[in-house]
Design an enzyme around this catalytic site. Structure first.
Site, PDB file in Angstrom:
ATOM      1  N   ASN A 189      32.924  36.669  44.530  1.00  0.00           N
ATOM      2  CA  ASN A 189      32.401  36.304  43.216  1.00  0.00           C
ATOM      3  C   ASN A 189      33.485  36.354  42.136  1.00  0.00           C
ATOM      4  O   ASN A 189      33.760  35.354  41.455  1.00  0.00           O
ATOM      5  CB  ASN A 189      31.249  37.273  42.898  1.00  0.00           C
ATOM      6  CG  ASN A 189      30.462  36.874  41.671  1.00  0.00           C
ATOM      7  OD1 ASN A 189      30.364  37.658  40.738  1.00  0.00           O
ATOM      8  ND2 ASN A 189      29.881  35.694  41.663  1.00  0.00           N
ATOM      9  N   TRP A 190      34.128  37.478  41.982  1.00  0.00           N
ATOM     10  CA  TRP A 190      35.162  37.652  40.957  1.00  0.00           C
ATOM     11  C   TRP A 190      36.430  36.885  41.313  1.00  0.00           C
ATOM     12  O   TRP A 190      37.090  36.313  40.443  1.00  0.00           O
ATOM     13  CB  TRP A 190      35.427  39.142  40.785  1.00  0.00           C
ATOM     14  CG  TRP A 190      36.361  39.610  39.714  1.00  0.00           C
ATOM     15  CD1 TRP A 190      37.148  40.718  39.785  1.00  0.00           C
ATOM     16  CD2 TRP A 190      36.619  39.043  38.412  1.00  0.00           C
ATOM     17  NE1 TRP A 190      37.864  40.879  38.618  1.00  0.00           N
ATOM     18  CE2 TRP A 190      37.561  39.864  37.760  1.00  0.00           C
ATOM     19  CE3 TRP A 190      36.155  37.912  37.743  1.00  0.00           C
ATOM     20  CZ2 TRP A 190      38.051  39.597  36.477  1.00  0.00           C
ATOM     21  CZ3 TRP A 190      36.634  37.645  36.452  1.00  0.00           C
ATOM     22  CH2 TRP A 190      37.569  38.480  35.837  1.00  0.00           C
ATOM     23  N   PHE A 198      38.495  34.446  53.377  1.00  0.00           N
ATOM     24  CA  PHE A 198      38.127  34.972  54.695  1.00  0.00           C
ATOM     25  C   PHE A 198      37.091  34.019  55.283  1.00  0.00           C
ATOM     26  O   PHE A 198      36.009  33.844  54.735  1.00  0.00           O
ATOM     27  CB  PHE A 198      37.549  36.386  54.562  1.00  0.00           C
ATOM     28  CG  PHE A 198      37.157  37.001  55.867  1.00  0.00           C
ATOM     29  CD1 PHE A 198      38.115  37.545  56.705  1.00  0.00           C
ATOM     30  CD2 PHE A 198      35.833  37.018  56.274  1.00  0.00           C
ATOM     31  CE1 PHE A 198      37.765  38.115  57.922  1.00  0.00           C
ATOM     32  CE2 PHE A 198      35.459  37.571  57.490  1.00  0.00           C
ATOM     33  CZ  PHE A 198      36.434  38.118  58.315  1.00  0.00           C
ATOM     34  N   PHE A 251      39.805  46.917  51.973  1.00  0.00           N
ATOM     35  CA  PHE A 251      40.543  46.006  52.850  1.00  0.00           C
ATOM     36  C   PHE A 251      42.035  45.898  52.496  1.00  0.00           C
ATOM     37  O   PHE A 251      42.792  45.246  53.206  1.00  0.00           O
ATOM     38  CB  PHE A 251      39.936  44.604  52.792  1.00  0.00           C
ATOM     39  CG  PHE A 251      38.462  44.562  53.084  1.00  0.00           C
ATOM     40  CD1 PHE A 251      37.925  45.301  54.125  1.00  0.00           C
ATOM     41  CD2 PHE A 251      37.614  43.785  52.318  1.00  0.00           C
ATOM     42  CE1 PHE A 251      36.558  45.269  54.398  1.00  0.00           C
ATOM     43  CE2 PHE A 251      36.247  43.743  52.582  1.00  0.00           C
ATOM     44  CZ  PHE A 251      35.722  44.491  53.624  1.00  0.00           C
ATOM     45  N   LYS A 281      39.001  47.166  41.751  1.00  0.00           N
ATOM     46  CA  LYS A 281      38.528  48.404  41.155  1.00  0.00           C
ATOM     47  C   LYS A 281      38.183  49.394  42.264  1.00  0.00           C
ATOM     48  O   LYS A 281      37.137  49.308  42.895  1.00  0.00           O
ATOM     49  CB  LYS A 281      37.319  48.117  40.265  1.00  0.00           C
ATOM     50  CG  LYS A 281      37.686  47.152  39.122  1.00  0.00           C
ATOM     51  CD  LYS A 281      36.529  46.756  38.256  1.00  0.00           C
ATOM     52  CE  LYS A 281      37.010  45.818  37.138  1.00  0.00           C
ATOM     53  NZ  LYS A 281      35.929  45.390  36.237  1.00  0.00           N
ATOM     54  N   LYS A 323      34.594  53.775  36.318  1.00  0.00           N
ATOM     55  CA  LYS A 323      33.353  53.359  35.650  1.00  0.00           C
ATOM     56  C   LYS A 323      32.268  52.975  36.660  1.00  0.00           C
ATOM     57  O   LYS A 323      31.077  53.049  36.350  1.00  0.00           O
ATOM     58  CB  LYS A 323      33.636  52.218  34.666  1.00  0.00           C
ATOM     59  CG  LYS A 323      34.293  50.981  35.280  1.00  0.00           C
ATOM     60  CD  LYS A 323      33.315  49.939  35.739  1.00  0.00           C
ATOM     61  CE  LYS A 323      34.022  48.780  36.400  1.00  0.00           C
ATOM     62  NZ  LYS A 323      33.102  47.705  36.813  1.00  0.00           N
ATOM     63  N   ARG A 366      26.417  45.336  39.554  1.00  0.00           N
ATOM     64  CA  ARG A 366      25.779  45.465  40.868  1.00  0.00           C
ATOM     65  C   ARG A 366      25.578  46.933  41.261  1.00  0.00           C
ATOM     66  O   ARG A 366      24.634  47.269  41.975  1.00  0.00           O
ATOM     67  CB  ARG A 366      26.595  44.723  41.922  1.00  0.00           C
ATOM     68  CG  ARG A 366      27.926  45.350  42.252  1.00  0.00           C
ATOM     69  CD  ARG A 366      28.757  44.554  43.225  1.00  0.00           C
ATOM     70  NE  ARG A 366      29.282  43.333  42.647  1.00  0.00           N
ATOM     71  CZ  ARG A 366      30.363  42.696  43.110  1.00  0.00           C
ATOM     72  NH1 ARG A 366      30.997  43.179  44.165  1.00  0.00           N
ATOM     73  NH2 ARG A 366      30.805  41.602  42.548  1.00  0.00           N
ATOM     74  N   ASN A 367      26.481  47.824  40.784  1.00  0.00           N
ATOM     75  CA  ASN A 367      26.324  49.241  41.097  1.00  0.00           C
ATOM     76  C   ASN A 367      25.059  49.798  40.447  1.00  0.00           C
ATOM     77  O   ASN A 367      24.291  50.537  41.066  1.00  0.00           O
ATOM     78  CB  ASN A 367      27.552  50.019  40.626  1.00  0.00           C
ATOM     79  CG  ASN A 367      28.785  49.667  41.419  1.00  0.00           C
ATOM     80  OD1 ASN A 367      28.977  50.131  42.537  1.00  0.00           O
ATOM     81  ND2 ASN A 367      29.644  48.818  40.859  1.00  0.00           N
TER      82      ASN A 367
END
Length: 388
Positions: A50-51, A78, A135, A158, A243, A307-308
């Protein structure tokens, strides 16, 4: 004039359909090498989630406008087989869209998806790392010795690696394993909003080389994505890393319907622990960094909509009966949940250094994530104010 103001480079918005300058008539040497383009920087993005896809869109729009860069932006993907049997890279190159991780957004016709990591990086001297931090060690080992000697790197990752000797920041991992300089970019950056060109900011952390920092600012800065820079790699990177742990706590508060007052308190305590741990690990970290986009702004954004927070809210809603691994598989469509693994890594650092009592929020988040404490414990362990 403050440094941040000096580093806001206005760039003209570009269209993915803009013609490539590299197809124009340019002088060549006797051997047929294009003198004009041979000195241009080449960009490769390592990661295509996504990012990573949003980063490709930002960079691709700028390379079309900047004479010092090749138009083409290569993106390592990937390889995956989509439900219709097609390869993801082939679909990206045909449709100019990452249909799995950023559907509905055109990346720019100058973005080329490449499933071969070694081939994707071999000609690039500007390497943008944007993949899950778990990874990174394997990726670095694969490309060590296979990149240009003059390569520069920037990490949008992050997270951290924890080794017996202590925490290793991803920028340090890249520098040590590849032998190259590495800057970082962090900020209040929910990828889907940036993809839709909603206004946002980011912070680049650099060490000494202002010239390479300015190149990175040029590559990322757009009228809707404003990039500033600070000379504090560790501070910027730790803000982006820690964060996510606070966002898990904020999501638990939301899932338990504890209200906005409690959530604000959790965010404040979390920011205090972020700052304290950063300065304990790296005394060079600057207080002012926490007031940049990478600091308080990123913390607010992630605790409100990342998402977290989303997965932690679901975890608390079902009383911890579903693990975070299960929720990640159900809710994130292949994306990785960074906060839980970072909480584990932070906990290992705190145990090793004897700092657990100094960081009750970070410690409690990990205990909840692994099931040793119930979600409601998120507000139960703040009966003292640590003195750092």
């Amino acid at each position: 004039m403050p440094l941040n103001s000096l580093l806001h480079f206005p760039l003209n918005p570009s269209s993915s359909s803009a013609p490539s300058r590299e197809n124009t008539n340019t002088p060549t040497t006797a051997g047929g090498v294009d003198e004009t383009t041979s000195a241009k920087s080449r960009v490769t993005i390592i990661g295509s989630g996504n990012w990573g896809s949003v980063a490709a869109k930002l960079i691709a729009s700028n390379t079309l406008e900047l004479n010092s860069f090749h138009d083409e932006v290569r993106m390592w993907v990937f390889e995956e087989i989509l439900p219709n049997g097609e390869k993801l890279t082939e679909v990206i190159n045909r449709t100019n869209e990452n249909v799995k991780y950023l559907p509905g957004i055109k990346l720019g016709r100058n973005v080329v998806a490449d499933p071969n990591l070694e081939n994707a990086v071999k000609d690039a001297n500007m390497l943008v790392f944007v993949t899950s931090h778990q990874f990174m060690e394997g990726i670095c080992k694969r490309i060590a010795g296979k990149i240009r000697e003059d390569a520069e790197a920037i990490s949008l990752i992050k997270g951290m690696e924890v080794k017996k000797e202590g925490p290793c920041m991803i920028s340090s991992l890249i520098s040590e394993q590849l032998g190259i300089n590495c800057c970082v970019l962090m900020g209040a950056n929910i990828a889907n909003e940036i993809a839709l060109e909603k206004f946002s900011e980011a912070t680049i952390g650099y060490r000494k080389d202002k010239e390479i920092m300015e190149k990175w600012v040029q590559l990322f800065n757009t009228p809707y994505f404003i990039v500033s820079a600070v000379q504090d790699v560790e501070g910027v990177e730790l803000c982006g890393t820690l964060k996510n742990v606070v966002a898990i706590a904020a999501g638990l508060v939301d899932g338990l319907d504890m209200g906005n007052n409690t959530k604000a308190a959790i965010m404040r305590i979390g920011l205090r622990e972020m700052k304290a741990l950063s300065k304990l690990l790296f005394p060079s970290v600057k207080d002012s960094t926490f007031f940049e986009s990478c600091g308080v702004a990123d913390l607010i954004t992630t605790c409100l909509g990342g998402r977290n927070r989303k997965c932690a809210k679901a975890f608390a809603r079902n009383g911890g009966k579903k693990s975070f691994d299960e929720l990640e598989a159900e809710m994130l469509q292949g994306q990785k949940l960074q906060g839980v693994s970072t909480a584990k890594e932070v906990y290992e650092v705190l145990c090793h250094r004897g700092w657990l009592e100094l960081f009750p929020l970070f410690s409690t988040v990990h205990e909840i994530c692994v099931g040793r404490l119930p979600p409601k414990a998120i507000t139960k362990y703040f009966d003292h104010i640590p003195k750092y």
